[in-house]
Design a protein around this motif. Structure first.
Motif, PDB file in Angstrom:
ATOM      1  N   LYS A 196      53.179  37.516  23.926  1.00 50.55           N
ATOM      2  CA  LYS A 196      52.087  38.500  23.965  1.00 50.55           C
ATOM      3  C   LYS A 196      52.625  39.886  24.303  1.00 50.55           C
ATOM      4  CE  LYS A 196      48.574  35.876  23.073  1.00 50.55           C
ATOM      5  NZ  LYS A 196      47.767  36.029  21.878  1.00 50.55           N
ATOM      6  N   ALA A 197      53.608  39.937  25.207  1.00 55.06           N
ATOM      7  CA  ALA A 197      54.147  41.241  25.617  1.00 55.06           C
ATOM      8  C   ALA A 197      54.797  41.938  24.424  1.00 55.06           C
ATOM      9  CB  ALA A 197      55.147  41.066  26.751  1.00 55.06           C
ATOM     10  N   VAL A 198      55.508  41.168  23.590  1.00 57.18           N
ATOM     11  CA  VAL A 198      56.170  41.780  22.438  1.00 57.18           C
ATOM     12  C   VAL A 198      55.150  42.086  21.339  1.00 57.18           C
ATOM     13  CG1 VAL A 198      57.950  41.486  20.687  1.00 57.18           C
ATOM     14  CG2 VAL A 198      58.343  40.653  22.998  1.00 57.18           C
ATOM     15  N   VAL A 199      54.178  41.202  21.170  1.00 60.46           N
ATOM     16  CA  VAL A 199      53.133  41.442  20.170  1.00 60.46           C
ATOM     17  C   VAL A 199      52.381  42.729  20.496  1.00 60.46           C
ATOM     18  CG1 VAL A 199      50.884  40.642  19.351  1.00 60.46           C
ATOM     19  CG2 VAL A 199      52.799  39.047  19.470  1.00 60.46           C
ATOM     20  N   SER A 200      52.007  42.892  21.774  1.00 60.54           N
ATOM     21  CA  SER A 200      51.217  44.068  22.157  1.00 60.54           C
ATOM     22  C   SER A 200      52.074  45.314  22.244  1.00 60.54           C
ATOM     23  CB  SER A 200      50.550  43.827  23.506  1.00 60.54           C
ATOM     24  OG  SER A 200      51.510  43.907  24.524  1.00 60.54           O
ATOM     25  N   GLY A 201      53.399  45.146  22.246  1.00 58.78           N
ATOM     26  CA  GLY A 201      54.269  46.307  22.370  1.00 58.78           C
ATOM     27  C   GLY A 201      54.535  46.684  23.811  1.00 58.78           C
ATOM     28  N   ALA A 222      53.783  37.248  12.936  1.00 60.03           N
ATOM     29  CA  ALA A 222      53.965  38.407  12.058  1.00 60.03           C
ATOM     30  C   ALA A 222      54.131  39.684  12.885  1.00 60.03           C
ATOM     31  CB  ALA A 222      52.769  38.535  11.127  1.00 60.03           C
ATOM     32  N   ALA A 223      53.435  39.750  14.026  1.00 56.63           N
ATOM     33  CA  ALA A 223      53.492  40.956  14.845  1.00 56.63           C
ATOM     34  C   ALA A 223      54.758  41.019  15.688  1.00 56.63           C
ATOM     35  CB  ALA A 223      52.270  41.031  15.751  1.00 56.63           C
ATOM     36  N   ALA A 224      55.449  39.868  15.820  1.00 53.51           N
ATOM     37  CA  ALA A 224      56.674  39.834  16.631  1.00 53.51           C
ATOM     38  C   ALA A 224      57.716  38.970  15.933  1.00 53.51           C
ATOM     39  CB  ALA A 224      56.376  39.295  18.024  1.00 53.51           C
TER      40      ALA A 224
ATOM     41  N   THR B 227      47.660  37.059  30.654  1.00 54.13           N
ATOM     42  CA  THR B 227      48.941  36.698  30.059  1.00 54.13           C
ATOM     43  C   THR B 227      48.731  36.023  28.713  1.00 54.13           C
ATOM     44  OG1 THR B 227      48.916  34.713  31.413  1.00 54.13           O
ATOM     45  CG2 THR B 227      50.291  36.510  32.177  1.00 54.13           C
ATOM     46  N   ASP B 228      47.526  35.500  28.503  1.00 51.85           N
ATOM     47  CA  ASP B 228      47.239  34.860  27.230  1.00 51.85           C
ATOM     48  C   ASP B 228      46.652  35.853  26.220  1.00 51.85           C
ATOM     49  OD1 ASP B 228      47.930  32.276  26.621  1.00 51.85           O
ATOM     50  OD2 ASP B 228      45.841  31.712  26.272  1.00 51.85           O
ATOM     51  N   GLY B 229      46.352  37.068  26.696  1.00 52.17           N
ATOM     52  CA  GLY B 229      45.852  38.109  25.799  1.00 52.17           C
ATOM     53  C   GLY B 229      44.417  37.936  25.353  1.00 52.17           C
ATOM     54  N   ASN B 230      43.608  37.170  26.101  1.00 50.13           N
ATOM     55  CA  ASN B 230      42.182  37.032  25.748  1.00 50.13           C
ATOM     56  C   ASN B 230      41.397  38.184  26.353  1.00 50.13           C
ATOM     57  OD1 ASN B 230      42.459  34.589  24.411  1.00 50.13           O
ATOM     58  ND2 ASN B 230      42.433  33.460  26.347  1.00 50.13           N
ATOM     59  N   LEU B 430      46.294  49.187  33.554  1.00 50.90           N
ATOM     60  CA  LEU B 430      47.157  50.329  33.245  1.00 50.90           C
ATOM     61  C   LEU B 430      48.435  49.925  32.524  1.00 50.90           C
ATOM     62  CD1 LEU B 430      46.688  52.204  36.611  1.00 50.90           C
ATOM     63  CD2 LEU B 430      45.861  52.951  34.386  1.00 50.90           C
ATOM     64  N   MET B 431      48.865  48.680  32.759  1.00 46.42           N
ATOM     65  CA  MET B 431      50.110  48.216  32.154  1.00 46.42           C
ATOM     66  C   MET B 431      50.002  48.227  30.629  1.00 46.42           C
ATOM     67  SD  MET B 431      52.197  45.357  34.167  1.00 46.42           S
ATOM     68  CE  MET B 431      51.337  43.932  33.598  1.00 46.42           C
ATOM     69  N   VAL B 432      48.776  48.077  30.142  1.00 48.07           N
ATOM     70  CA  VAL B 432      48.604  48.066  28.699  1.00 48.07           C
ATOM     71  C   VAL B 432      49.033  49.410  28.114  1.00 48.07           C
ATOM     72  CG1 VAL B 432      46.953  47.797  26.841  1.00 48.07           C
ATOM     73  CG2 VAL B 432      46.737  46.426  28.894  1.00 48.07           C
ATOM     74  N   PHE B 433      48.699  50.489  28.799  1.00 46.60           N
ATOM     75  CA  PHE B 433      49.047  51.817  28.309  1.00 46.60           C
ATOM     76  C   PHE B 433      50.487  52.200  28.664  1.00 46.60           C
ATOM     77  CE2 PHE B 433      49.138  56.477  29.014  1.00 46.60           C
ATOM     78  CZ  PHE B 433      48.933  56.875  27.709  1.00 46.60           C
ATOM     79  N   TRP B 434      50.866  51.957  29.902  1.00 46.38           N
ATOM     80  CA  TRP B 434      52.169  52.451  30.382  1.00 46.38           C
ATOM     81  C   TRP B 434      53.310  51.485  30.132  1.00 46.38           C
ATOM     82  CZ3 TRP B 434      52.694  57.319  31.999  1.00 46.38           C
ATOM     83  CH2 TRP B 434      51.562  58.013  32.404  1.00 46.38           C
ATOM     84  N   LYS B 435      53.023  50.265  29.767  1.00 45.62           N
ATOM     85  CA  LYS B 435      54.012  49.182  29.697  1.00 45.62           C
ATOM     86  C   LYS B 435      54.443  48.804  31.116  1.00 45.62           C
ATOM     87  CE  LYS B 435      55.910  50.338  25.199  1.00 45.62           C
ATOM     88  NZ  LYS B 435      57.112  50.410  24.403  1.00 45.62           N
TER      89      LYS B 435
END
Lengths: 303, 563
Positions: A196-201, A222-224, B227-230, B430-435
Motif C-alpha cells: 500500500k505504501a508503494v501504491v500510494s506513493g 499495476a500501480a506498484a 495499513t490496508d488502505g480502506n 498527514l503522512m498521506v501528504f508528507w510521506k
C-alpha cells in the motif's frame, strides 16, 4: 546428618520427583495453542487461522486454539513462554525461536515454496513510467538513483521484507541505512502495508514477500510493478515446542504434510497458505543459512 | 535562549519536505491527499461497521476509565512517598530517620519518573508479552503511565500548599499523616480534582489509539484499516474516535463548571448552599461508581483473557524477560568482533543521537502548538466575544452579536477537533501528504497540542476579572486583550507550555513507532529484534531524559496550576 533423617528427607522430596518426571513424559496436552506472525492484514489472518484451528482439532483429537500475535517477536516469545505450542514463523524468527528454545524447539513443516522463497523489489508506477526506476537484473543499478528515492522495508523481523532484501542490497554495495533519501519499516500490517505504501506513493520503493504480491489485486500490482526479483532462500516454517511431547509434534507435522487438496476442508487451508503443492516435513538444519545472514549484519545496521 | 533552542531543533531533525520543495512533489502529495479525503466524503456507514465502531468506542472509554482508576490506586500511595510534606515535614527528626525518609522519597520520585518516562505505547508493547493482545493490556499500560503522571503532579500539588495554612493543625501535635489527611489534602483537593479530570480526558484520547500497539479499542481498527488502505473505513473509525473524545471533552467541561468556586471569577457558580453541595457529591460519586462498574462489565471478556494469559505464563521466562529488559548490555550479534571500548562508544553515540529526535520534536511541536493556540484565543474568548460590553461599554447590533457568536463557536469547534484527534491519528492523516518521516509527526503533535493549549489559554484569559479589563479599556477589544488580558495570562501560559513540552517529548518517543524515529523507535525495533541488551539501554535513556527534565522543572519552580 544420619541415615534416618536422610531417608526422611528423600521421602519428602519424592512427591516432587514424581511430579517432575510426569511433566517430562508429556501426557497428551489438554489443549494446543498456536499463532502466526502478523505478516499481513490481521483480520484475514485471524479468519484463516480459526479455520485451521477447527480442522486441526478434528485431525489431532485435541482442542486447538488460535491466539493472535501483536508482532513477530510476540509469536516467538509466546512459544518460549508457554503461551503457544506451535507457531507459523518466518525464516529469521524460526532461527530466533531455535536459539531461544535451548534445544526444546523443533522445525516441523514448511511449504515447498519456502525452500526457494523470493522477495520482490517494487516501485511506484509513476517512477517506472518516467524512467527513474527501470526493471533490473542487478540491484547495483539502483546505486546512483538511491539518494533521490525513499525506500521501505516491511516488518523489521520479516525475512522476505527486511532481512534478505537488506542482505542483497548490501551485497550490491548499497547500504540501505545511508544510500536512500529515507529508509523506513512498516510498523504493522506486514507486506500488505509495504504494498500500500508503494501504491500510494508514500514510499518510492519497497521490498516484500513474492507470495503475497502474486496474490494481490491486479490494480495494486499495476500501480506498484516489480523492478527486481531476488535469488532464492529458505523462509517460513511451522515451529513447535517439545513440551507437548515429540509424539504430538510428529502428529502436528503429519497433519500438515498430509493435507489433501481433494478434501474441501484441507483445500481451503492449502489455498490460504498457498504452497505450490503441499507442506513438507522439515528440520532446523535447513535454516542455518538464514542464521548466517542474520548474524552477518554489520554493526549499527538497525539504525 | 528559546530562539536558540528552536534553531537547533530545526537543524537537528531529518526533515522530509519533498511534498513542498518541488512542484511535482506538491501536486503528488495533493493527489494522494485528495484520494484519501474522498474516502472521508464517503465514510463506511454500513450497519456492521457502525456496530463494530460502537463496540470499540465503548471499549475505548472503558479502557480509559479503568486505566485511570488503576493509575489512581497505584499513583496515590506513590505520590505520598514522593511528597516532601508527607515524608519529611517540618518537624525535627533523628538524622538517620531523616536520611531513610529522604532516600525513600528520592526512590519514589525516581519510580514515578520511570513509570511516566516510558510512554503508554511502549508499556503496552512490553506488557502484551504477558497479558496478550487485548483491552486488558491497554488498561494496564494506561494505568501504569497515568500512575507516574498523577504521582508526580499530586505530590507537587501537596507540596505547593503553604505550610502556614495548616500550621494550626500542626500546633495541636497532629502526626505527620494526620497533618496530611486533614490539612494538606483538603487544601489541595480542588486542584487535584481538576487535574484528575484533565488526565481522564487524556486517558480517553490515549485509549483511543493504544490499540495501534495491541491495547484494544478503536486504535487497532484505525491502524489496521489504514495499513490496508480502506480509506472509507478509516474515515468511519476516525469519526467515531472524534465523537468519543469530543463527548468526553464537553462532558468534562460540564463537570469542571461545577468545580468552579472562585467568587472573583466573572462567571462564578452561584449556588453554594450545603444541600446543593451534598447533592452534587452524591451525583459525582454515583457517576464514578457507574462508570467503573460499566467499564468492568464492558471489559469482562478481555480482562478474563488477559488474566488467563497471565496465569499460564512460565514465571521463569517472565523473570528472565524483565531482567533482560532492565540490564543494558553490549552483546548484540552485530557487535561481535568489535572491542568493548568501540561498542560502548557506539552505543553512547547512538543514545545521544536518538535522544535528539524527541527533544527537538518536543520543542518545535510545542512552539507550533502554542502559536496556533494563541492565535485562536481571542476569537474563542467568552469575555471578548460575548461579554465585551461589560468592560468596554460598547453596544452591539443583533447582527454583530450573531457574528461574534459564530466566531466563538467556530474557533472553539476548531480547537475541539484539533485536540479531539489524537497525535497518532493526525500522523496517519498527514503522512498521506508528507510521506513517512519526521515532518508529519512534528506537525501532528503541534496541531494536537494547539487544541490542548487552546483550552487552558482561553480559560486563563476568561478568568481575568472584568474590573481589571475595564481599567485598560479604551473601547477597542484587541487593545484590551493585548494590554489587559495577555499580561495577566502569560505567566500561566508559560507554565502550561513547559508542561506541554514535557508531554510532547514523551509523545515524540512514542511516535517513533509510527515513523518519527528516535528513542522510541530504537527501543521498539531492538526489542522486536530480540536484542534485549540494546533495547534496555534505550529504555534507560528515556527514563533518564524524563528525570533530567523533571529535575529541571522542579528547579525552575514552574508553578503548576489548577486547570
Amino acid at each position: 546428618m544420619n541415615l534416618a533423617k536422610l531417608t526422611l528427607f528423600a521421602a519428602a522430596l519424592l512427591p516432587f520427583a514424581g511430579c517432575s518426571s510426569e511433566a517430562a513424559s508429556n501426557p497428551t496436552p489438554k489443549e494446543l495453542r498456536f499463532s502466526v506472525i502478523p505478516d499481513f492484514n490481521k483480520d484475514k489472518l485471524a479468519e484463516t487461522s480459526k479455520m485451521l484451528a477447527e480442522t486441526l482439532t478434528k485431525k489431532l483429537g485435541v482442542p486447538v486454539r488460535y491466539e493472535p500475535s501483536n508482532d513477530y517477536a510476540a509469536a516467538v516469545n509466546g512459544l518460549i513462554a508457554n503461551k503457544l505450542d506451535f507457531v507459523w514463523l518466518g525464516g529469521k524468527t524460526t532461527v530466533d525461536a531455535l536459539d531461544l528454545g535451548k534445544g526444546e524447539v523443533r522445525v516441523l513443516a514448511t511449504r515447498d515454496i519456502d525452500l526457494n522463497f523470493k522477495s520482490y523489489f517494487i516501485a511506484n508506477k509513476k517512477l517506472v513510467d518516467d524512467g527513474t526506476v527501470k526493471p533490473m537484473t542487478n540491484l547495483a543499478d539502483l546505486k546512483d538513483k538511491a539518494k533521490d528515492l525513499t525506500f521501505t522495508f516491511g516488518d523489521v523481523n520479516s525475512t522476505s521484507g527486511h532481512l534478505m532484501p537488506r542482505f542483497f542490497l548490501t551485497e550490491a554495495g548499497i547500504d540501505p541505512n545511508t544510500a536512500f533519501k529515507s529508509m523506513g519499516y512498516q510498523a504493522s500490517g506486514g507486506h500488505g502495508s509495504t504494498l500500500k505504501a508503494v501504491v500510494s506513493g508514500a514510499a518510492d520503493l519497497g521490498a516484500l514477500n513474492f507470495g503475497y504480491y502474486d496474490k494481490a489485486s491486479a490494480e495494486d500490482k499495476a500501480a506498484a510493478p516489480i523492478v527486481f526479483t531476488t535469488p532464492g532462500y529458505v523462509d517460513y516454517a511451522w515451529v513447535g515446542h517439545t513440551r507437548v511431547g515429540e509424539a504430538m509434534l510428529t502428529k502436528i507435522t503429519e497433519a500438515f504434510t498430509h493435507l489433501d487438496p481433494k478434501n474441501a476442508e484441507d483445500k481451503a487451508i492449502l489455498d490460504a497458505w498457498s504452497p505450490k503443492e503441499k507442506f513438507l516435513p522439515a528440520d532446523g538444519a535447513k535454516w542455518e543459512s538464514i542464521r548466517k545472514v542474520r548474524d552477518s549484519l554489520p554493526k549499527g545496521f538497525l539504525k | 535562549m528559546l530562539a536558540l533552542l528552536i534553531g537547533a531543533s530545526l537543524l537537528a531533525l531529518p526533515w522530509n519536505l519533498e511534498a513542498v520543495t518541488s512542484w511535482s512533489g506538491f501536486t503528488d502529495g495533493l493527489q494522494r491527499l485528495g484520494a484519501y479525503l474522498a474516502g472521508f466524503g464517503a465514510p463506511d456507514l454500513g450497519a456492521a461497521m457502525l456496530s463494530r465502531c460502537l463496540g470499540l468506542a465503548v471499549e475505548t472509554v472503558s479502557v480509559a476509565v479503568l486505566g485511570m482508576a488503576l493509575g489512581l490506586v497505584l499513583g496515590y500511595p506513590l505520590a505520598m512517598l514522593a511528597s516532601r510534606c508527607v515524608m519529611l515535614g517540618e518537624d525535627p527528626r533523628h538524622p538517620a530517620s531523616r536520611m531513610l525518609r529522604r532516600g525513600t522519597l528520592e526512590f519514589a520520585r525516581f519510580l514515578l519518573d520511570a513509570l511516566r518516562g516510558v510512554p503508554d505505547f511502549l508499556w503496552a508493547i512490553v506488557l502484551a508479552n504477558f497479558t496478550g493482545v487485548n483491552a486488558g493490556t491497554g488498561m494496564l499500560a494506561i494505568g501504569v503511565s497515568v500512575a507516574g503522571i498523577l504521582g508526580k503532579v499530586l505530590s507537587e500539588q501537596w507540596d505547593n500548599v503553604e505550610q502556614s495554612r495548616y500550621a494550626a493543625l500542626r500546633s495541636t501535635g497532629a502526626s505527620q499523616l494526620a497533618q496530611f489527611f486533614y490539612g494538606v489534602q483538603p487544601l489541595a483537593a480542588r486542584s487535584m480534582q481538576s487535574f484528575v479530570l484533565m488526565r481522564l480526558e487524556c486517558a480517553v484520547r490515549n485509549a483511543s489509539v493504544i490499540g495501534v500497539v495491541g491495547g484494544g479499542g478503536l486504535g487497532a481498527a484505525l491502524w489496521d484499516e489504514y495499513t490496508d488502505g480502506n480509506w472509507s473505513r478509516v474515515a468511519t473509525v476516525l469519526l467515531s474516535l472524534l465523537a468519543v473524545t469530543m463527548c468526553t471533552d464537553l462532558g468534562a467541561n460540564l463537570v469542571r463548571r461545577q468545580l468552579r468556586v472562585d467568587p472573583n471569577h466573572p462567571r462564578a457558580a452561584q449556588t453554594v448552599s450545603r444541600r446543593d453541595t451534598a447533592r452534587r457529591r452524591t451525583f459525582v460519586t454515583a457517576l464514578i461508581v457507574l462508570l467503573i462498574g460499566g467499564a468492568v462489565v464492558a471489559l469482562r471478556d478481555p480482562l478474563q483473557r488477559a488474566w488467563a494469559e497471565l496465569s499460564r505464563i512460565e514465571w521463569g521466562y517472565a523473570g528472565d524477560y524483565v531482567f533482560k529488559l532492565l540490564v543494558p548490555t553490549l552483546d548484540d550479534p552485530a557487535y561481535a568482533g568489535h572491542p568493548f571500548a568501540e561498542r560502548l562508544a557506539d552505543r553512547f553515540g547512538s543514545l545521544l543521537h536518538h535522544s535528539v529526535v524527541p527533544l527537538a520534536l518536543g520543542v518545535l511541536s510545542t512552539v507550533l502548538g502554542a502559536l496556533v493556540a494563541a492565535l485562536l484565543v481571542f476569537p474563542a474568548s467568552v469575555a471578548f466575544q460575548l461579554e465585551a460590553h461589560r468592560f468596554t461599554g460598547e453596544r452591539l447590533s443583533r447582527w454583530g452579536a450573531t457574528r461574534r457568536w459564530t466566531l466563538l463557536v467556530g474557533a472553539r469547534l476548531a480547537a475541539l477537533v484539533l485536540r479531539g484527534v489524537p497525535e497518532v491519528a493526525w500522523v496517519v492523516i498527514l503522512m498521506v501528504f508528507w510521506k513517512q518521516g519526521i515532518t508529519p509527526c512534528v506537525i501532528a503533535v503541534g496541531l494536537h497540542s494547539a487544541g490542548v493549549l487552546h483550552r487552558v489559554f482561553t480559560e486563563t484569559v476568561d478568568n481575568v476579572p472584568y474590573q481589571q479589563l475595564e481599567r485598560v479599556s479604551n473601547g477597542c477589544r484587541p487593545h484590551v486583550f493585548l494590554y489587559g488580558a495577555l499580561p495577566r495570562a502569560l505567566p500561566d501560559w508559560r507554565t502550561y507550555v513547559f508542561f506541554q513540552f514535557e508531554v510532547n517529548m514523551r509523545v515524540g518517543i512514542a511516535l517513533g513507532i509510527v515513523g518519527a524515529g528516535g528513542l522510541g523507535e530504537r527501543f521498539k525495533t531492538n526489542l522486536s529484534f530480540l536484542q534485549f541488551g540494546a533495547a534496555s539501554s534505550y529504555l534507560w535513556a528515556m527514563i533518564l531524559l524524563t528525570v533530567v527534565i523533571d529535575r529541571t522543572s522542579r528547579r525552575l519552580q514552574m508553578r503548576r496550576l489548577k486547570c
